[in-house]
Design a protein around this motif. Sequence first.
Motif, mmCIF file in Angstrom:
data_model
loop_
_atom_site.group_PDB
_atom_site.id
_atom_site.type_symbol
_atom_site.label_atom_id
_atom_site.label_comp_id
_atom_site.label_asym_id
_atom_site.label_seq_id
_atom_site.Cartn_x
_atom_site.Cartn_y
_atom_site.Cartn_z
ATOM 1 N N PHE A 48 0.810 -1.212 0.000
ATOM 2 C CA PHE A 48 0.000 0.000 0.000
ATOM 3 C C PHE A 48 0.850 1.271 0.000
ATOM 4 O O PHE A 48 0.649 2.154 -0.834
ATOM 5 N N ILE A 49 1.791 1.379 0.911
ATOM 6 C CA ILE A 49 2.614 2.598 1.006
ATOM 7 C C ILE A 49 3.477 2.791 -0.244
ATOM 8 O O ILE A 49 3.520 3.905 -0.781
ATOM 9 N N PRO A 50 4.148 1.755 -0.765
ATOM 10 C CA PRO A 50 4.874 1.971 -2.031
ATOM 11 C C PRO A 50 3.958 2.400 -3.183
ATOM 12 O O PRO A 50 4.343 3.218 -4.003
ATOM 13 N N LEU A 51 2.734 1.881 -3.204
ATOM 14 C CA LEU A 51 1.789 2.297 -4.237
ATOM 15 C C LEU A 51 1.441 3.768 -4.112
ATOM 16 O O LEU A 51 1.415 4.502 -5.113
ATOM 17 N N VAL A 52 1.223 4.238 -2.894
ATOM 18 C CA VAL A 52 0.928 5.654 -2.669
ATOM 19 C C VAL A 52 2.107 6.514 -3.091
ATOM 20 O O VAL A 52 1.934 7.569 -3.716
ATOM 21 N N ILE A 53 3.328 6.085 -2.777
ATOM 22 C CA ILE A 53 4.518 6.844 -3.164
ATOM 23 C C ILE A 53 4.661 6.902 -4.683
ATOM 24 O O ILE A 53 4.940 7.961 -5.254
ATOM 25 N N ILE A 54 4.434 5.786 -5.358
ATOM 26 C CA ILE A 54 4.552 5.762 -6.819
ATOM 27 C C ILE A 54 3.500 6.661 -7.459
ATOM 28 O O ILE A 54 3.795 7.427 -8.387
ATOM 29 N N GLY A 56 2.081 9.224 -6.047
ATOM 30 C CA GLY A 56 2.472 10.591 -5.721
ATOM 31 C C GLY A 56 3.608 11.099 -6.583
ATOM 32 O O GLY A 56 3.639 12.275 -6.963
ATOM 33 N N MET A 57 4.538 10.228 -6.937
ATOM 34 C CA MET A 57 5.675 10.634 -7.774
ATOM 35 C C MET A 57 5.235 10.920 -9.205
ATOM 36 O O MET A 57 5.888 11.677 -9.909
ATOM 37 N N ASN A 58 4.141 10.325 -9.645
ATOM 38 C CA ASN A 58 3.681 10.507 -11.018
ATOM 39 C C ASN A 58 2.608 11.585 -11.147
ATOM 40 O O ASN A 58 2.046 11.755 -12.219
ATOM 41 N N SER A 59 2.310 12.308 -10.087
ATOM 42 C CA SER A 59 1.283 13.335 -10.146
ATOM 43 C C SER A 59 1.898 14.687 -10.507
ATOM 44 O O SER A 59 3.112 14.862 -10.484
ATOM 45 N N GLU A 60 1.061 15.629 -10.827
ATOM 46 C CA GLU A 60 1.510 17.000 -11.126
ATOM 47 C C GLU A 60 1.194 17.881 -9.942
ATOM 48 O O GLU A 60 0.093 17.792 -9.408
ATOM 49 N N PRO A 61 1.997 18.767 -9.484
ATOM 50 C CA PRO A 61 3.404 18.944 -9.819
ATOM 51 C C PRO A 61 4.228 17.798 -9.243
ATOM 52 O O PRO A 61 3.880 17.222 -8.221
ATOM 53 N N LYS A 62 5.313 17.479 -9.887
ATOM 54 C CA LYS A 62 6.131 16.333 -9.473
ATOM 55 C C LYS A 62 6.937 16.674 -8.222
ATOM 56 O O LYS A 62 7.875 17.454 -8.286
ATOM 57 N N PRO A 63 6.574 16.055 -7.093
ATOM 58 C CA PRO A 63 7.324 16.314 -5.862
ATOM 59 C C PRO A 63 8.586 15.464 -5.794
ATOM 60 O O PRO A 63 8.713 14.448 -6.478
ATOM 61 N N GLN A 64 9.502 15.868 -4.947
ATOM 62 C CA GLN A 64 10.691 15.066 -4.674
ATOM 63 C C GLN A 64 10.301 13.982 -3.667
ATOM 64 O O GLN A 64 9.293 14.092 -2.962
ATOM 65 N N LEU A 65 11.114 12.940 -3.575
ATOM 66 C CA LEU A 65 10.819 11.829 -2.669
ATOM 67 C C LEU A 65 10.776 12.300 -1.224
ATOM 68 O O LEU A 65 9.879 11.903 -0.459
ATOM 69 N N TYR A 66 11.676 13.179 -0.817
ATOM 70 C CA TYR A 66 11.680 13.649 0.568
ATOM 71 C C TYR A 66 10.422 14.478 0.874
ATOM 72 O O TYR A 66 9.950 14.512 2.003
ATOM 73 N N GLN A 67 9.848 15.146 -0.121
ATOM 74 C CA GLN A 67 8.604 15.888 0.092
ATOM 75 C C GLN A 67 7.433 14.945 0.321
ATOM 76 O O GLN A 67 6.512 15.251 1.076
ATOM 77 N N LEU A 68 7.451 13.787 -0.343
ATOM 78 C CA LEU A 68 6.387 12.806 -0.134
ATOM 79 C C LEU A 68 6.479 12.157 1.233
ATOM 80 O O LEU A 68 5.472 11.835 1.854
ATOM 81 N N LEU A 69 7.693 11.946 1.712
ATOM 82 C CA LEU A 69 7.885 11.222 2.963
ATOM 83 C C LEU A 69 7.843 12.125 4.203
ATOM 84 O O LEU A 69 7.669 11.614 5.302
ATOM 85 N N SER A 70 7.977 13.429 4.013
ATOM 86 C CA SER A 70 7.959 14.313 5.174
ATOM 87 C C SER A 70 6.519 14.549 5.631
ATOM 88 O O SER A 70 5.599 14.572 4.821
ATOM 89 N N PRO A 71 6.292 14.681 6.926
ATOM 90 C CA PRO A 71 4.924 14.837 7.443
ATOM 91 C C PRO A 71 4.326 16.214 7.198
ATOM 92 O O PRO A 71 3.150 16.417 7.436
ATOM 93 N N VAL A 72 5.116 17.188 6.775
ATOM 94 C CA VAL A 72 4.617 18.550 6.593
ATOM 95 C C VAL A 72 4.074 18.737 5.207
ATOM 96 O O VAL A 72 4.466 18.311 4.234
#
Length: 72
Positions: A48-54, A56-72
């Motif tokens: 589930f979590i890897p799917l959410v990250i993938i 999120g990485m393919n959405s617009e605007p494209k965030p960096q990995l650390y932006q997806l993993l940070s709680p803010v």
Amino acid sequence: MASRVSLKTKGKGGKGSKGSDEKSTTQCLKEWSTWAMKKAKVVTHYGFIPLVIIIGMNSEPKPQLYQLLSPV
């Protein structure tokens, strides 16, 4: 060591029983569905979590990995 799966039915096989083929088929189906649900639970749990990250990485605007993993 390779493990073997036994599909023998448990219970009494006395005279007048309906048929061992029907019991073994239903028992096999029950065992298979239980096995499949256990595997699906594990795949869902760990996927589930890897799917959410993938996603999120393919959405617009494209965030960096650390932006997806940070709680803010």
